[in-house]
Every structure is written in structure tokens, then in C-alpha cells.
Design a protein around this motif. Structure first.
Motif, PDB file in Angstrom:
ATOM      1  N   VAL A  25       0.859  -1.185   0.000  1.00  0.00           N
ATOM      2  CA  VAL A  25       0.000   0.000   0.000  1.00  0.00           C
ATOM      3  C   VAL A  25       0.894   1.233   0.000  1.00  0.00           C
ATOM      4  CG1 VAL A  25      -1.788   1.267   1.253  1.00  0.00           C
ATOM      5  CG2 VAL A  25      -1.836  -1.240   1.201  1.00  0.00           C
ATOM      6  N   ASP A  26       0.608   2.148  -0.914  1.00  0.00           N
ATOM      7  CA  ASP A  26       1.469   3.328  -1.049  1.00  0.00           C
ATOM      8  C   ASP A  26       1.419   4.231   0.175  1.00  0.00           C
ATOM      9  OD1 ASP A  26       2.260   2.510  -3.559  1.00  0.00           O
ATOM     10  OD2 ASP A  26       0.645   3.591  -4.582  1.00  0.00           O
ATOM     11  N   ARG A  27       0.214   4.450   0.707  1.00  0.00           N
ATOM     12  CA  ARG A  27       0.067   5.304   1.880  1.00  0.00           C
ATOM     13  C   ARG A  27       0.222   4.461   3.138  1.00  0.00           C
ATOM     14  NH1 ARG A  27      -5.192   7.883  -0.802  1.00  0.00           N
ATOM     15  NH2 ARG A  27      -4.257   9.640  -1.933  1.00  0.00           N
ATOM     16  N   ALA A  28       1.119   4.902   4.014  1.00  0.00           N
ATOM     17  CA  ALA A  28       1.394   4.094   5.205  1.00  0.00           C
ATOM     18  C   ALA A  28       1.757   4.987   6.380  1.00  0.00           C
ATOM     19  CB  ALA A  28       2.519   3.096   4.940  1.00  0.00           C
ATOM     20  N   LEU A  29       1.404   4.532   7.575  1.00  0.00           N
ATOM     21  CA  LEU A  29       1.779   5.178   8.830  1.00  0.00           C
ATOM     22  C   LEU A  29       2.453   4.152   9.718  1.00  0.00           C
ATOM     23  CD1 LEU A  29      -1.527   7.105   9.748  1.00  0.00           C
ATOM     24  CD2 LEU A  29       0.410   7.958   8.416  1.00  0.00           C
ATOM     25  N   VAL A  30       3.447   4.584  10.459  1.00  0.00           N
ATOM     26  CA  VAL A  30       4.056   3.767  11.510  1.00  0.00           C
ATOM     27  C   VAL A  30       3.937   4.561  12.803  1.00  0.00           C
ATOM     28  CG1 VAL A  30       6.163   2.711  12.392  1.00  0.00           C
ATOM     29  CG2 VAL A  30       5.625   2.572   9.955  1.00  0.00           C
ATOM     30  N   LEU A  31       3.232   3.996  13.771  1.00  0.00           N
ATOM     31  CA  LEU A  31       2.957   4.673  15.032  1.00  0.00           C
ATOM     32  C   LEU A  31       3.508   3.828  16.169  1.00  0.00           C
ATOM     33  CD1 LEU A  31      -0.856   5.251  14.310  1.00  0.00           C
ATOM     34  CD2 LEU A  31       1.042   6.717  13.597  1.00  0.00           C
ATOM     35  N   GLY A  32       3.992   4.492  17.207  1.00  0.00           N
ATOM     36  CA  GLY A  32       4.347   3.711  18.384  1.00  0.00           C
ATOM     37  C   GLY A  32       5.558   4.196  19.135  1.00  0.00           C
ATOM     38  N   ASP A  33       5.889   3.413  20.143  1.00  0.00           N
ATOM     39  CA  ASP A  33       7.030   3.674  21.014  1.00  0.00           C
ATOM     40  C   ASP A  33       8.222   2.912  20.448  1.00  0.00           C
ATOM     41  OD1 ASP A  33       8.899   3.934  23.002  1.00  0.00           O
ATOM     42  OD2 ASP A  33       7.738   2.876  24.545  1.00  0.00           O
ATOM     43  N   MET A  34       9.177   3.652  19.882  1.00  0.00           N
ATOM     44  CA  MET A  34      10.342   3.029  19.261  1.00  0.00           C
ATOM     45  C   MET A  34      11.505   2.866  20.239  1.00  0.00           C
ATOM     46  SD  MET A  34       9.172   2.514  16.296  1.00  0.00           S
ATOM     47  CE  MET A  34       7.613   3.005  15.583  1.00  0.00           C
ATOM     48  N   ASN A  35      11.357   3.392  21.435  1.00  0.00           N
ATOM     49  CA  ASN A  35      12.441   3.352  22.424  1.00  0.00           C
ATOM     50  C   ASN A  35      13.745   3.887  21.843  1.00  0.00           C
ATOM     51  OD1 ASN A  35      11.754   2.468  25.121  1.00  0.00           O
ATOM     52  ND2 ASN A  35      11.009   0.589  24.174  1.00  0.00           N
ATOM     53  N   GLY A  36      13.621   4.932  21.042  1.00  0.00           N
ATOM     54  CA  GLY A  36      14.785   5.577  20.467  1.00  0.00           C
ATOM     55  C   GLY A  36      14.348   6.735  19.592  1.00  0.00           C
ATOM     56  N   THR A  37      15.241   7.682  19.378  1.00  0.00           N
ATOM     57  CA  THR A  37      14.944   8.809  18.510  1.00  0.00           C
ATOM     58  C   THR A  37      15.385   8.491  17.091  1.00  0.00           C
ATOM     59  OG1 THR A  37      17.082   9.913  18.761  1.00  0.00           O
ATOM     60  CG2 THR A  37      15.429  10.302  20.483  1.00  0.00           C
ATOM     61  N   LEU A  38      14.886   9.263  16.130  1.00  0.00           N
ATOM     62  CA  LEU A  38      15.251   9.022  14.738  1.00  0.00           C
ATOM     63  C   LEU A  38      16.684   9.435  14.436  1.00  0.00           C
ATOM     64  CD1 LEU A  38      12.013   9.934  12.757  1.00  0.00           C
ATOM     65  CD2 LEU A  38      12.793   7.718  13.585  1.00  0.00           C
ATOM     66  N   ASP A  39      17.350  10.135  15.365  1.00  0.00           N
ATOM     67  CA  ASP A  39      18.771  10.425  15.192  1.00  0.00           C
ATOM     68  C   ASP A  39      19.618   9.179  15.409  1.00  0.00           C
ATOM     69  OD1 ASP A  39      18.517  13.247  14.734  1.00  0.00           O
ATOM     70  OD2 ASP A  39      18.032  13.463  16.860  1.00  0.00           O
ATOM     71  N   ASP A  40      19.047   8.175  16.079  1.00  0.00           N
ATOM     72  CA  ASP A  40      19.770   6.930  16.341  1.00  0.00           C
ATOM     73  C   ASP A  40      20.005   6.201  15.024  1.00  0.00           C
ATOM     74  OD1 ASP A  40      20.533   4.278  17.183  1.00  0.00           O
ATOM     75  OD2 ASP A  40      19.694   4.750  19.150  1.00  0.00           O
ATOM     76  N   ARG A  41      21.228   5.776  14.823  1.00  0.00           N
ATOM     77  CA  ARG A  41      21.616   5.138  13.556  1.00  0.00           C
ATOM     78  C   ARG A  41      20.824   3.873  13.256  1.00  0.00           C
ATOM     79  NH1 ARG A  41      27.625   4.349  15.583  1.00  0.00           N
ATOM     80  NH2 ARG A  41      27.000   6.319  16.537  1.00  0.00           N
ATOM     81  N   VAL A  42      20.264   3.231  14.265  1.00  0.00           N
ATOM     82  CA  VAL A  42      19.528   1.996  14.033  1.00  0.00           C
ATOM     83  C   VAL A  42      18.250   2.240  13.244  1.00  0.00           C
ATOM     84  CG1 VAL A  42      18.109   2.027  16.131  1.00  0.00           C
ATOM     85  CG2 VAL A  42      18.820  -0.165  15.151  1.00  0.00           C
ATOM     86  N   PHE A  43      17.755   3.482  13.239  1.00  0.00           N
ATOM     87  CA  PHE A  43      16.521   3.796  12.512  1.00  0.00           C
ATOM     88  C   PHE A  43      16.795   4.429  11.149  1.00  0.00           C
ATOM     89  CE2 PHE A  43      15.260   3.936  17.030  1.00  0.00           C
ATOM     90  CZ  PHE A  43      14.300   2.941  17.001  1.00  0.00           C
ATOM     91  N   GLU A  44      18.011   4.322  10.686  1.00  0.00           N
ATOM     92  CA  GLU A  44      18.351   4.917   9.395  1.00  0.00           C
ATOM     93  C   GLU A  44      17.536   4.279   8.269  1.00  0.00           C
ATOM     94  OE1 GLU A  44      22.287   5.669   6.545  1.00  0.00           O
ATOM     95  OE2 GLU A  44      22.492   4.745   8.532  1.00  0.00           O
ATOM     96  N   GLY A  45      17.393   2.965   8.288  1.00  0.00           N
ATOM     97  CA  GLY A  45      16.624   2.279   7.245  1.00  0.00           C
ATOM     98  C   GLY A  45      15.162   2.653   7.261  1.00  0.00           C
ATOM     99  N   LEU A  46      14.592   2.771   8.445  1.00  0.00           N
ATOM    100  CA  LEU A  46      13.191   3.163   8.561  1.00  0.00           C
ATOM    101  C   LEU A  46      13.005   4.607   8.112  1.00  0.00           C
ATOM    102  CD1 LEU A  46      10.609   1.714   9.537  1.00  0.00           C
ATOM    103  CD2 LEU A  46      10.933   2.814  11.756  1.00  0.00           C
ATOM    104  N   GLY A  47      13.975   5.469   8.447  1.00  0.00           N
ATOM    105  CA  GLY A  47      13.895   6.865   8.049  1.00  0.00           C
ATOM    106  C   GLY A  47      14.034   7.070   6.555  1.00  0.00           C
ATOM    107  N   GLU A  48      14.642   6.126   5.863  1.00  0.00           N
ATOM    108  CA  GLU A  48      14.758   6.227   4.407  1.00  0.00           C
ATOM    109  C   GLU A  48      13.424   5.939   3.717  1.00  0.00           C
ATOM    110  OE1 GLU A  48      17.856   3.517   3.464  1.00  0.00           O
ATOM    111  OE2 GLU A  48      19.482   4.879   4.052  1.00  0.00           O
TER     112      GLU A  48
END
Length: 373
Positions: free
Chosen positions: A292-315
Motif C-alpha cells: 500500500v502506497d500510503r502508510a503510517l508507523v505509530l508507536g514507542d520506538m524506544n529511540g529517537t530518529l537520530d539513532d543510527r539503528v533507525f536509518e533504514g526506517l527513516g529512508e
């Protein structure tokens, strides 16, 4: 009496060349000459010992450069013991010493320290300056709220009532304990006719839901203590993520609700993030496979988007707070928010605004965003 009397008028007298104690007329006494040149030499030595504006405050300058380099090259900080992740979680706070160093540099009149402060100021503004500019606008078609309601929440009914009046069209809940799930279902039923609960996460919606299923974001153990246990002694943890399709007038909207693994400060192991990191990788893979082209991801990630582990998700997705929020939107801890670990990430939609909601009985603040097509 022909002798002429000699009267001493006090005028200087010249003496002979040999052994004379006087000084040639119009000259400078030798001892005075020596004193003059000696004083000049002594003054020069004292001036060299006295630090000038570029030599004062070298320690302040070194600290300013260190902070600036840390913010500029935070991705190069080794993640041994989770150090890199810890630095990136609280990266905005690296700018906090800058005003203190600036005041100290001005007090010391240190030109070198003032010049060195340019680096951390520019680095901080390049990373977070955009968050200081108000970007929220009106005209949202859908309001989305996400909240970690907290396992230790002593007032789940009050939390549910606050969320029901938040104006949300979609409401994601994390850390939803089975013993209180019925409380939330009862309190939210009037506002949200559709809902689904999977494990410890749930999604309430004013629009129909379909294709709901659990998403595996578990590492295979429940935390660092599980590493010391035999496999048969490790309890099975409930699902901590789900996926659902929301039927909107503009077409389907894929919604993921996730609560990634906790992080811990271990006495010997440092900043323990293994479970969170494994969950982030699995969630990134699930979103990459979403059709599906339109998507949301909601929740407690236990980390900020500055954290390198979320680089793939941020892309793959954009942060609602970074795109249209006012300020940093810190959500944890609720008593004194220091980091935004609760996220609303979007793809294929436009964000009109992002904000935090008032504190509930949880140790997290609810986060909200308005989206449009």
C-alpha cells in the motif's frame, strides 16, 4: 687682600676625562641608561608571559571544538556498549553547554574560544534548527494519536477518557496490559467503533479496519536477563506490533503500531539495545514489503530518529514532527521530557501539524499529528 673669593653657585662642574664621575653635557647617565633598557626588556618579557586574547581560554576553545565535532560526526562514534546509540538518543542536548561556554569565553575575553564556538553552533543549527520554526498549518483530514499508556499506569480509565476527547480519528496504544484492555475498550467504544488488539498493542479507528495481523518485532528473548537463562526458562512475550488497513475515502491506508524492545543501562554491559535494534530491523523489513502506497508507523520506538539503528526506517518514511511539528516534541519521560522516542512516521500523505498532548497517568506523553491526502 688681593685674593678673589670663590662663590659656589651650585651649577654643575665639568671634571677631567680620567676618573671623572660626571657626565658629558647633554648626555644620559650610564646607570640611568642601563635602567631604561633593562626596564624595556623586563616589560617585553612580562608581555610575552601575559596571554593575549587568542591565548586565553584555550581549554574553553578545546571543549567547544569537541562538542562541535561530536555533533558533526556523531555517526562515527563507536557503538561499543551502545555508546553511539546513547549519544544519538540525547543528541539535541549536546548544544546545552554552548551558552555556558559562550558566557565563559566572553568573561575571559578569549577570542580563540569565541571563534571555536562557531563550529558547535553551526552543527546544532544544521541538525535541529528547522525544529525551531513553527510549521503547523490547518486543514488536516485525519488526526492520528499514539500513546504508550504505561504498564504501571494507576489511572487507565482517566487516560482512556483523555484520549477519547483528543479529537483523534486513529488512536494507537502501546504497552496495553491484558488486565486493563477491557477498561480502554469500554471507555473508547463510543468514539471509535472499530478496533483491534494484538498482544500489548492496539488500534482504535473511526473508519473500518481490515487485514489486521501481528508483526514480528521480537528478538526472541525478553531482555538482557534472558541471556543468562536456559531457552526453556525464557517466557514467551506477547506480540508487540500489528498491521491493519484503514478504509478511507481516498483509498486504503496501511497502519503499523509497534512497541520495540526496551533499552537498559547495564552496570557492565553499557547501553543495552539488542532487543530494540533487532525489532527495528524487522519493522524496517516489514514496511519495505508493504504494497500500500500510503502508510503510517505509530508507536514507542524506544529511540529517537537520530539513532543510527533507525536509518533504514527513516529512508522509507518521514517524521511528522520534523516535517510539520512545532519544537522538538519530546515525549519521554512525561515528568521532564528529554527525548522523542514516541514516533508518528508517514509515507504517501502530507503532514499538516504535529504536537504532544497533555500528560496522562503514563510515563510517556501522547503524540499527535494531522495528515491530509
Amino acid at each position: 687682600m688681593n685674593e678673589t673669593a670663590h662663590v659656589d653657585t651650585g651649577a654643575p662642574r665639568e671634571v677631567g676625562e680620567a676618573g671623572r664621575a660626571g657626565t658629558p653635557r647633554g648626555g644620559t647617565p650610564p646607570d640611568r641608561r642601563r635602567s631604561t633598557w633593562g626596564g624595556r626588556l623586563l616589560g617585553c618579557c612580562r608581555a610575552l608571559r601575559r596571554p593575549g586574547p587568542w591565548r586565553r581560554g584555550l581549554l574553553l576553545a578545546a571543549l567547544a571544538l569537541l562538542i562541535g565535532l561530536l555533533m558533526t560526526f556523531h555517526g562515527e562514534v563507536p557503538d561499543h556498549g551502545g555508546l553511539g546509540s546513547l549519544v544519538e538518543t540525547f543528541l539535541p542536548w549536546c548544544g546545552l553547554p554552548v551558552p555556558v561556554l559562550c558566557a565563559a569565553a566572553l568573561w575571559r575575553r578569549s577570542a580563540s574560544a569565541v571563534a571555536a564556538l562557531v563550529l558547535p553552533v553551526v552543527a546544532w543549527l544544521s541538525l535541529f534548527g528547522g525544529l525551531l520554526v513553527p510549521k503547523s498549518v490547518e486543514g488536516a483530514d485525519l488526526t492520528v494519536v499514539s500513546h504508550n499508556v504505561g504498564a504501571q499506569n494507576t489511572d487507565p480509565a482517566g487516560t482512556a477518557r483523555a484520549l477519547s476527547t483528543s479529537g483523534a480519528d486513529l488512536l494507537a496504544l502501546e504497552e496495553l496490559e491484558p488486565r486493563v484492555a477491557a477498561t480502554y475498550e469500554k471507555a473508547l467504544a463510543a468514539r471509535f467503533p472499530h478496533h483491534v488488539v494484538v498482544g500489548t498493542v492496539g488500534l482504535w479507528s473511526r473508519l473500518p479496519l481490515s487485514d489486521t495481523r501481528a508483526v514480528d518485532v521480537l528478538r526472541g528473548d525478553v531482555g538482557p536477563l534472558a541471556l543468562t537463562r536456559a531457552p526453556e526458562d525464557v517466557p514467551v512475550e506477547p506480540a508487540r506490533a500489528l498491521r491493519a488497513t484503514v478504509a478511507t475515502e481516498q483509498g486504503p491506508l496501511a497502519v503499523y503500531v509497534a512497541h520495540l524492545g526496551s533499552v537498559r543501562l547495564m552496570p557492565r554491559g553499557g547501553f543495552w539495545t539488542d532487543s530494540r535494534d533487532a525489532g527495528a530491523a524487522k519493522l524496517t523489513k516489514a514496511v519495505a514489503a508493504e504494497r500500500v502506497d500510503r502508510a503510517l508507523v505509530l508507536g514507542d520506538m524506544n529511540g529517537t530518529l537520530d539513532d543510527r539503528v533507525f536509518e533504514g526506517l527513516g529512508e522509507q518514511l518521514r517524521s511528522a514532527q520534523e516535517e510539520a511539528g512545532d519544537g522538538f516534541g519530546f515525549s519521554w519521560p512525561a515528568s521532564f521530557p528529554m527525548a522523542r522516542i514516541d514516533q508518528i512516521l508517514v509515507r504517501g500523505v502530507e503532514v499538516r501539524g504535529a504536537w504532544t498532548l497533555p500528560r496522562t497517568g503514563s510515563d510517556h506523553l501522547p503524540v499527535a499529528a494531522g495528515i491530509t491526502w
